[in-house]
Write a protein that holds these residues in place. Structure first.
Motif, PDB file in Angstrom:
ATOM      1  N   GLY A 292      -6.291   3.404 -10.876  1.00 10.41           N
ATOM      2  CA  GLY A 292      -7.128   2.455  -9.938  1.00 10.41           C
ATOM      3  C   GLY A 292      -7.018   0.746 -10.614  1.00 10.41           C
ATOM      4  O   GLY A 292      -7.354   0.136  -9.301  1.00 10.41           O
ATOM      5  N   TYR A 293      -6.665   0.443 -11.736  1.00  7.93           N
ATOM      6  CA  TYR A 293      -7.180  -1.040 -12.280  1.00  7.93           C
ATOM      7  C   TYR A 293      -5.176  -1.431 -11.944  1.00  7.93           C
ATOM      8  O   TYR A 293      -5.263  -2.719 -11.668  1.00  7.93           O
ATOM      9  CB  TYR A 293      -6.744  -0.861 -13.961  1.00  7.93           C
ATOM     10  CG  TYR A 293      -6.301  -2.190 -14.378  1.00  7.93           C
ATOM     11  CD1 TYR A 293      -7.197  -3.225 -14.184  1.00  7.93           C
ATOM     12  CD2 TYR A 293      -5.228  -2.806 -14.973  1.00  7.93           C
ATOM     13  CE1 TYR A 293      -7.166  -4.731 -15.010  1.00  7.93           C
ATOM     14  CE2 TYR A 293      -4.826  -3.997 -14.755  1.00  7.93           C
ATOM     15  CZ  TYR A 293      -5.804  -4.753 -14.472  1.00  7.93           C
ATOM     16  OH  TYR A 293      -5.633  -6.411 -15.435  1.00  7.93           O
TER      17      TYR A 293
ATOM     18  N   GLN B 264       0.684  -0.765  -0.142  1.00  6.07           N
ATOM     19  CA  GLN B 264      -0.231  -0.316  -0.110  1.00  6.07           C
ATOM     20  C   GLN B 264       0.852   1.211   0.000  1.00  6.07           C
ATOM     21  O   GLN B 264       0.331   2.205  -0.702  1.00  6.07           O
ATOM     22  CB  GLN B 264      -0.788   0.140   1.164  1.00  6.07           C
ATOM     23  CG  GLN B 264      -1.860  -0.923   1.029  1.00  6.07           C
ATOM     24  CD  GLN B 264      -3.159  -0.645  -0.236  1.00  6.07           C
ATOM     25  OE1 GLN B 264      -2.712  -0.438  -0.641  1.00  6.07           O
ATOM     26  NE2 GLN B 264      -3.609  -2.121  -0.601  1.00  6.07           N
TER      27      GLN B 264
ATOM     28  N   TYR C  71      -5.882  -2.301  -8.141  1.00  4.02           N
ATOM     29  CA  TYR C  71      -6.809  -3.339  -7.844  1.00  4.02           C
ATOM     30  C   TYR C  71      -5.537  -4.476  -8.205  1.00  4.02           C
ATOM     31  O   TYR C  71      -5.853  -5.220  -7.374  1.00  4.02           O
ATOM     32  CB  TYR C  71      -7.760  -3.145  -9.059  1.00  4.02           C
ATOM     33  CG  TYR C  71      -8.793  -4.017  -8.478  1.00  4.02           C
ATOM     34  CD1 TYR C  71      -9.379  -4.323  -7.569  1.00  4.02           C
ATOM     35  CD2 TYR C  71      -8.554  -5.319  -9.729  1.00  4.02           C
ATOM     36  CE1 TYR C  71     -10.122  -6.156  -7.150  1.00  4.02           C
ATOM     37  CE2 TYR C  71      -9.459  -6.501  -9.007  1.00  4.02           C
ATOM     38  CZ  TYR C  71     -10.589  -6.974  -8.241  1.00  4.02           C
ATOM     39  OH  TYR C  71     -11.306  -7.422  -8.488  1.00  4.02           O
ATOM     40  N   ARG C  72      -5.184  -4.295  -9.217  1.00  6.55           N
ATOM     41  CA  ARG C  72      -4.150  -6.193  -9.652  1.00  6.55           C
ATOM     42  C   ARG C  72      -2.820  -6.008  -8.197  1.00  6.55           C
ATOM     43  O   ARG C  72      -3.052  -7.183  -8.107  1.00  6.55           O
ATOM     44  CB  ARG C  72      -3.590  -5.762 -11.021  1.00  6.55           C
ATOM     45  CG  ARG C  72      -2.712  -6.710 -11.604  1.00  6.55           C
ATOM     46  CD  ARG C  72      -2.374  -6.621 -12.728  1.00  6.55           C
ATOM     47  NE  ARG C  72      -0.824  -7.198 -12.916  1.00  6.55           N
ATOM     48  CZ  ARG C  72      -0.680  -7.452 -14.400  1.00  6.55           C
ATOM     49  NH1 ARG C  72      -1.450  -7.076 -15.523  1.00  6.55           N
ATOM     50  NH2 ARG C  72      -0.047  -8.726 -14.343  1.00  6.55           N
TER      51      ARG C  72
ATOM     52  N   MET D 155      -6.823  -0.615  -5.343  1.00  7.34           N
ATOM     53  CA  MET D 155      -7.215   0.583  -6.684  1.00  7.34           C
ATOM     54  C   MET D 155      -7.896   1.978  -5.571  1.00  7.34           C
ATOM     55  O   MET D 155      -7.145   2.995  -6.388  1.00  7.34           O
ATOM     56  CB  MET D 155      -8.609  -0.037  -6.587  1.00  7.34           C
ATOM     57  CG  MET D 155      -9.462   0.363  -7.532  1.00  7.34           C
ATOM     58  SD  MET D 155     -10.985   0.145  -8.018  1.00  7.34           S
ATOM     59  CE  MET D 155     -11.327   0.027  -6.863  1.00  7.34           C
TER      60      MET D 155
ATOM     61  N   THR E 138      -5.700   5.388  -7.021  1.00  4.43           N
ATOM     62  CA  THR E 138      -6.521   6.672  -7.754  1.00  4.43           C
ATOM     63  C   THR E 138      -6.377   7.588  -6.978  1.00  4.43           C
ATOM     64  O   THR E 138      -5.582   8.929  -7.131  1.00  4.43           O
ATOM     65  CB  THR E 138      -7.709   5.879  -7.741  1.00  4.43           C
ATOM     66  OG1 THR E 138      -8.135   4.863  -8.152  1.00  4.43           O
ATOM     67  CG2 THR E 138      -8.699   7.328  -8.189  1.00  4.43           C
TER      68      THR E 138
ATOM     69  N   GLY F 153      -5.235  -5.225  -4.162  1.00  4.11           N
ATOM     70  CA  GLY F 153      -7.228  -5.651  -4.842  1.00  4.11           C
ATOM     71  C   GLY F 153      -8.201  -3.882  -3.965  1.00  4.11           C
ATOM     72  O   GLY F 153      -7.379  -3.274  -4.218  1.00  4.11           O
ATOM     73  N   ILE F 154      -9.330  -3.992  -3.769  1.00  4.86           N
ATOM     74  CA  ILE F 154     -10.053  -2.887  -3.167  1.00  4.86           C
ATOM     75  C   ILE F 154      -9.136  -1.876  -2.942  1.00  4.86           C
ATOM     76  O   ILE F 154      -9.164  -0.355  -3.308  1.00  4.86           O
ATOM     77  CB  ILE F 154     -11.624  -3.320  -3.512  1.00  4.86           C
ATOM     78  CG1 ILE F 154     -12.364  -4.341  -3.830  1.00  4.86           C
ATOM     79  CG2 ILE F 154     -11.794  -1.917  -3.023  1.00  4.86           C
ATOM     80  CD1 ILE F 154     -12.641  -3.857  -5.289  1.00  4.86           C
TER      81      ILE F 154
END
Length: 191
Positions: free
Chosen positions: A64-65, A3, A68-69, A76, A80, A72-73
């Motif tokens: 965002g993509y 993160q 996520y990849r 994302m 973003t 995860g959420i």
């Protein structure tokens, strides 16, 4: 840890991507492919192509993509927000002061200097993509595809999303035909 890496990678893109979405693409590539190795060049090219066909700012779609990849959420949301946070903060600060200094020559010079720098960054990324396409298509097919694309986009006014969509469909059809051909060969070898 992921993160924090996501936040730092996309915050740097957000803070250094002066000039809009297209200027951010080489920065995203540098972070995602070169630095953190979350994607290969081919995967990045696929995400870029798909992102260009969808509405909205390219940097936030890619963030965002990729977020996520990678994570995860939550990744994302993190990627973003870290992409748009510098822009939001700078817009608030700059809009309060820019009106008073917009006529200074150094401000006009700085703004004018962004265009060629972004052009060089995009040209470098384009060259990297062209070299990668040589590996899968060869020089001749790659060059023909470039010239046909320029003709369709610049001279006939075709929208880039339509061209990308057609090329994606053609790639899917060709891949399916290749699989069918492989199956026929396997059946022939089995008998």
């Amino acid at each position: 840890m992921k993160q924090l890496q996501l936040f730092l990678a996309f915050f740097r893109v957000g803070i250094l991507g002066y000039g809009g979405g297209p200027s951010s693409i080489p920065l995203v590539h540098k972070e995602v492919v070169d630095k953190y190795k979350w994607m290969t060049d081919d995967e990045f090219a696929d995400v870029l192509a798909l992102g260009n066909t969808l509405p909205g700012p390219i940097a936030t779609k890619m963030a965002g993509y990729i977020g996520y990849r990678v994570a995860g959420i939550v990744g994302m949301i993190n990627a973003t927000l870290s992409t748009i946070l510098p822009t939001i903060l700078l817009m608030i600060v700059l809009l309060t002061t820019i009106s008073s200094i917009k006529d200074y020559p150094w401000v006009q010079g700085m703004t004018a200097a962004v265009v060629p720098v972004v052009g060089v960054m995009l040209a470098t990324l384009t060259w990297d993509f062209l070299k990668n396409s040589k590996k899968s298509l060869g020089w001749m097919k790659s060059i023909i595809l470039v010239f046909v694309s320029i003709l369709l986009l610049e001279f006939l006014g075709l929208h880039p999303a339509i061209l990308i969509g057609v090329l994606l469909l053609a790639a899917i059809v060709m891949k399916d035909k290749g699989r069918e051909k492989d199956r026929k060969v396997e059946r022939g070898n089995a008998s």
